[in-house]
Motif scaffolding. Sequence first.
Motif, PDB file in Angstrom:
ATOM      1  N   SER A 178      -9.815  -9.553  11.720  1.00 23.69           N
ATOM      2  CA  SER A 178     -10.900 -10.227  12.434  1.00 23.69           C
ATOM      3  C   SER A 178     -11.148 -11.526  11.675  1.00 23.69           C
ATOM      4  O   SER A 178     -10.510 -11.773  10.649  1.00 23.69           O
ATOM      5  CB  SER A 178     -12.153  -9.329  12.460  1.00 23.69           C
ATOM      6  N   PRO A 179     -12.054 -12.377  12.141  1.00 23.34           N
ATOM      7  CA  PRO A 179     -12.226 -13.663  11.459  1.00 23.34           C
ATOM      8  C   PRO A 179     -12.537 -13.585   9.961  1.00 23.34           C
ATOM      9  O   PRO A 179     -12.175 -14.485   9.209  1.00 23.34           O
ATOM     10  CB  PRO A 179     -13.390 -14.309  12.221  1.00 23.34           C
ATOM     11  N   ASN A 180     -13.200 -12.530   9.508  1.00 27.03           N
ATOM     12  CA  ASN A 180     -13.630 -12.471   8.113  1.00 27.03           C
ATOM     13  C   ASN A 180     -13.079 -11.303   7.299  1.00 27.03           C
ATOM     14  O   ASN A 180     -13.431 -11.153   6.129  1.00 27.03           O
ATOM     15  CB  ASN A 180     -15.159 -12.425   8.051  1.00 27.03           C
ATOM     16  N   PHE A 181     -12.251 -10.457   7.887  1.00 30.03           N
ATOM     17  CA  PHE A 181     -11.755  -9.278   7.172  1.00 30.03           C
ATOM     18  C   PHE A 181     -10.239  -9.179   7.259  1.00 30.03           C
ATOM     19  O   PHE A 181      -9.667  -9.244   8.342  1.00 30.03           O
ATOM     20  CB  PHE A 181     -12.400  -8.001   7.731  1.00 30.03           C
ATOM     21  N   LYS A 182      -9.618  -9.014   6.078  1.00 26.33           N
ATOM     22  CA  LYS A 182      -8.169  -8.896   6.004  1.00 26.33           C
ATOM     23  C   LYS A 182      -7.759  -7.424   5.863  1.00 26.33           C
ATOM     24  O   LYS A 182      -8.510  -6.601   5.332  1.00 26.33           O
ATOM     25  CB  LYS A 182      -7.624  -9.677   4.810  1.00 26.33           C
ATOM     26  N   LEU A 183      -6.548  -7.136   6.294  1.00 26.78           N
ATOM     27  CA  LEU A 183      -5.992  -5.798   6.152  1.00 26.78           C
ATOM     28  C   LEU A 183      -6.056  -5.341   4.695  1.00 26.78           C
ATOM     29  O   LEU A 183      -6.412  -4.195   4.411  1.00 26.78           O
ATOM     30  CB  LEU A 183      -4.546  -5.767   6.665  1.00 26.78           C
ATOM     31  N   SER A 184      -5.737  -6.231   3.766  1.00 30.08           N
ATOM     32  CA  SER A 184      -5.739  -5.871   2.343  1.00 30.08           C
ATOM     33  C   SER A 184      -7.088  -5.323   1.885  1.00 30.08           C
ATOM     34  O   SER A 184      -7.145  -4.403   1.064  1.00 30.08           O
ATOM     35  CB  SER A 184      -5.346  -7.070   1.489  1.00 30.08           C
TER      36      SER A 184
ATOM     37  N   PRO B  39       0.803  -1.226   0.000  1.00 32.44           N
ATOM     38  CA  PRO B  39       0.000   0.000   0.000  1.00 32.44           C
ATOM     39  C   PRO B  39       0.839   1.280   0.000  1.00 32.44           C
ATOM     40  O   PRO B  39       0.293   2.372  -0.108  1.00 32.44           O
ATOM     41  CB  PRO B  39      -0.831  -0.117   1.281  1.00 32.44           C
ATOM     42  N   ALA B  40       2.151   1.137   0.087  1.00 33.03           N
ATOM     43  CA  ALA B  40       3.020   2.317   0.031  1.00 33.03           C
ATOM     44  C   ALA B  40       3.360   2.676  -1.409  1.00 33.03           C
ATOM     45  O   ALA B  40       3.460   3.844  -1.756  1.00 33.03           O
ATOM     46  CB  ALA B  40       4.291   2.086   0.840  1.00 33.03           C
ATOM     47  N   CYS B  41       3.530   1.648  -2.281  1.00 31.55           N
ATOM     48  CA  CYS B  41       3.931   1.929  -3.671  1.00 31.55           C
ATOM     49  C   CYS B  41       3.100   1.181  -4.708  1.00 31.55           C
ATOM     50  O   CYS B  41       3.260   1.419  -5.900  1.00 31.55           O
ATOM     51  CB  CYS B  41       5.404   1.597  -3.865  1.00 31.55           C
ATOM     52  N   TRP B  42       2.262   0.238  -4.296  1.00 29.49           N
ATOM     53  CA  TRP B  42       1.441  -0.584  -5.188  1.00 29.49           C
ATOM     54  C   TRP B  42       2.297  -1.329  -6.213  1.00 29.49           C
ATOM     55  O   TRP B  42       1.880  -1.569  -7.339  1.00 29.49           O
ATOM     56  CB  TRP B  42       0.351   0.261  -5.866  1.00 29.49           C
ATOM     57  N   GLY B  43       3.537  -1.656  -5.820  1.00 33.77           N
ATOM     58  CA  GLY B  43       4.419  -2.428  -6.686  1.00 33.77           C
ATOM     59  C   GLY B  43       5.058  -1.625  -7.798  1.00 33.77           C
ATOM     60  O   GLY B  43       5.623  -2.186  -8.727  1.00 33.77           O
ATOM     61  N   LYS B  44       5.006  -0.304  -7.688  1.00 30.94           N
ATOM     62  CA  LYS B  44       5.528   0.547  -8.769  1.00 30.94           C
ATOM     63  C   LYS B  44       6.882   1.175  -8.460  1.00 30.94           C
ATOM     64  O   LYS B  44       7.381   1.974  -9.228  1.00 30.94           O
ATOM     65  CB  LYS B  44       4.506   1.650  -9.079  1.00 30.94           C
TER      66      LYS B  44
ATOM     67  N   ALA C 199       9.695  -5.253  -3.826  1.00 31.63           N
ATOM     68  CA  ALA C 199       9.039  -6.514  -4.181  1.00 31.63           C
ATOM     69  C   ALA C 199       7.595  -6.318  -4.633  1.00 31.63           C
ATOM     70  O   ALA C 199       7.032  -7.174  -5.323  1.00 31.63           O
ATOM     71  CB  ALA C 199       9.075  -7.479  -3.000  1.00 31.63           C
ATOM     72  N   GLY C 200       6.980  -5.201  -4.228  1.00 26.66           N
ATOM     73  CA  GLY C 200       5.594  -4.944  -4.612  1.00 26.66           C
ATOM     74  C   GLY C 200       4.565  -5.626  -3.743  1.00 26.66           C
ATOM     75  O   GLY C 200       3.369  -5.382  -3.871  1.00 26.66           O
ATOM     76  N   LYS C 201       4.998  -6.502  -2.860  1.00 29.57           N
ATOM     77  CA  LYS C 201       4.092  -7.247  -1.968  1.00 29.57           C
ATOM     78  C   LYS C 201       4.592  -7.144  -0.535  1.00 29.57           C
ATOM     79  O   LYS C 201       5.799  -7.046  -0.289  1.00 29.57           O
ATOM     80  CB  LYS C 201       4.023  -8.722  -2.352  1.00 29.57           C
ATOM     81  N   VAL C 202       3.643  -7.163   0.399  1.00 27.08           N
ATOM     82  CA  VAL C 202       3.945  -7.179   1.833  1.00 27.08           C
ATOM     83  C   VAL C 202       3.009  -8.182   2.501  1.00 27.08           C
ATOM     84  O   VAL C 202       1.982  -8.554   1.925  1.00 27.08           O
ATOM     85  CB  VAL C 202       3.785  -5.770   2.472  1.00 27.08           C
ATOM     86  N   PRO C 203       3.336  -8.633   3.706  1.00 31.00           N
ATOM     87  CA  PRO C 203       2.449  -9.585   4.382  1.00 31.00           C
ATOM     88  C   PRO C 203       1.062  -8.993   4.651  1.00 31.00           C
ATOM     89  O   PRO C 203       0.913  -7.822   4.980  1.00 31.00           O
ATOM     90  CB  PRO C 203       3.169  -9.863   5.702  1.00 31.00           C
TER      91      PRO C 203
END
Length: 183
Positions: free
Chosen positions: A33-39, A9-14, A24-28
């Motif tokens: 919560s059980p059904n919602f991810k940070l992404s 979310p800092a560079c969107w892989g650009k 790398a364009g990707k982060v962990p």
Amino acid sequence: MAEMMMDCPACWGKSKTCKKCKGAGKVPDRYLSPNFKLSELVSSNTAKAKGLANDPTPEIEEALEDLCKEALEPIRALVGPLKVNSGYRSDAVNKSVGGSTTSAHSYGHAADVVPLKCTWKQAMDKIVEAGVELDQLIYEHTWLHVGHLHPKTKKKRGDLLAMFKSNGKVTYEAYDPDDERIA
């Protein structure tokens, strides 16, 4: 089990020099919560298209976790799966989408969601009937704005509103489930 990853979310892989993803364009990714991810809560088509960072601070990630656990999960239990259209917005992203300068999105206290198993009106009525404690619940015709806490006071006002557009003007009125303009 493979580690979950998300677009940076800092560079969107650009950016090959991004400090967050080291090019790398990707982060962990992780579950808030059980059904919602940070992404889900930081993804932004506007940010990606315009190259705007939408990288939350640890404090904002904590607020997003609270939003998911205390607001989105109870709503999901009532209405079924939700698609997050907009969660956290950095100041630059918020400005780019025309958001309020005091938007709860910029503090990790709000998300715009679409119920996948019922209409927006049915969802709004179920949430109101169940008495889910929120700062704001706004019926915006194509999504529901769920505000968990007021960004400044950290309180829950319980505003139940509906957005209307007429002659190019947007107004917000108290939610009335019998209002014929709400379908």
